[in-house]
Scaffold this motif. Structure first.
Motif: not given
Length: 361
Positions: A230-233, A283-284, A301-306, A340-343
């Motif tokens: 996955l490329q969060w940005e 931040v993504p 990039k444009d929101g949140w996924v779970g 710790e708080g980011r992928f």
């Protein structure tokens, strides 16, 4: 004259009818078929052809199977129904079959073999050719967000996959939010029925066959593990959703956390997050644990996924991952500045290296 010939065919055994005309192959059904296939998608077509042969509906006279080595679904079904099974490549084909059928086989038939079938070799392809030629059309249909798809019956040509003339084609709407597995099951059934329909009027369809258009052709390469990063940005919520529905049942989506690969499981779609600091854009890759739904939310990039679970050293629920690894970091809120708080999206070099390794397999 035609009616008289038809009456003779109904009254005489098939072999005597052929001999009376000096023919080794019939110009009309019922057909002697040699089926080439391997996976569950192919089983659906084989199942319907087997039923046709047993029902004596005048479409299939005889049916034999060519399949690959190993315990593949087509081989299991053929043995269950006591069909003759040939190893790949087959021998002793000359003069024994009218038509070949290829469904999800994976091997290219050479010209000499194709020419042994008087009426050629048909192929069931789960797309609207020429769109999505190649080994993974269903996955790419989902991945690219196509709203329409279908099944195509072509007459195969040597040397290249999926380029032969079209004998029959049927359009189908892609069901909303379906996975590649669900779409594959649907198209397997539709393709099997379209194949049987094609055999009913095969001589006419061979006369009316049309070449594929040179425009609109796209290629559907095999799916690979490198696609699962996955490329969060770069990826939107919709892109992540499509990717999960396309490959998630076979290859878990992946990212990195604290320098380690982590697999993301049980995707639940787009999440709506209430930020403690609405003016501070996350931040993504930023993480937020949603206690009420036991969901790990990730900013893209444009929101949140779970996701409901992850795989680190072992499978962990979102709650387990939060309590064991994220609690301290996320006490600061959903926009921490700590690692710790980011992928973190993998570097391009990592993905390129993985693709090179897979190409050698």
């Amino acid at each position: 004259m035609w009616a008289s010939g038809s009456l003779c065919r109904r009254c005489w055994p098939r072999a005597l009818w052929r001999l009376s005309r000096g023919l080794s192959s019939s110009p009309a059904p019922p057909w002697r078929l040699l089926f080439f296939g391997s996976d569950q998608f192919a089983v659906e077509s084989l199942k319907l052809l087997t039923s046709s042969r047993s029902s004596r509906d005048g479409i299939v006279e005889s049916l034999e199977v060519v399949t690959l080595s190993g315990d593949v679904p087509v081989k299991r079904f053929a043995h269950q129904k006591q069909l003759a099974v040939h190893s790949w490549p087959p021998v002793d084909v000359e003069g024994r079959f009218d038509v070949g059928v290829v469904v999800s086989f994976g091997c290219l038939l050479h010209e000499g073999l194709i020419n042994k079938f008087p009426h050629g070799v048909l192929n069931v392809h789960p797309s609207l050719l020429p769109r999505w030629r190649g080994p993974a059309p269903i996955f790419h249909t989902i991945l690219h967000g196509d709203t329409m798809t279908g099944v195509t019956i072509i007459q195969i040509r040597p040397h290249r996959f999926d380029v032969g003339p079209i004998l029959n084609q049927e359009l189908h709407e892609v069901p909303g939010n379906c996975t590649a597995d669900e779409l594959g099951a649907l198209l397997a059934t539709r393709g099997a029925h379209l194949l049987l329909d094609t055999f009913r009027t095969l001589p006419e369809r061979l006369v009316l066959k049309r070449q594929q258009s040179p425009t609109g052709a796209t290629f559907a390469p095999k799916i690979s593990a490198s696609m699962s990063w996955l490329q969060w940005e770069e990826q939107t919520c919709e892109h992540v959703d499509r990717l999960y529905r396309a490959i998630g049942s076979r290859i878990p989506l992946r990212t990195t956390w604290m320098g380690r690969t982590i697999k993301l499981l049980d995707f639940v779609g787009k999440c709506h997050i209430s930020l403690l600091h609405p003016k501070r854009k996350p931040v993504p890759g930023t993480l937020s644990y949603q206690k009420e739904s036991n969901t790990l939310a990730v900013c893209c990039k444009d929101g949140w996924v779970g996701f409901k679970a992850v795989l680190l050293k072992k499978r962990l629920t979102a709650a387990d991952f939060y309590n064991g690894y994220l609690h301290q970091a996320l006490q600061q809120g959903p926009c921490p500045h700590t690692a710790e708080g980011r992928f973190v999206s993998p570097k391009p070099a990592t993905r390129a290296h993985e693709r090179r390794d897979q190409s050698k397999l």
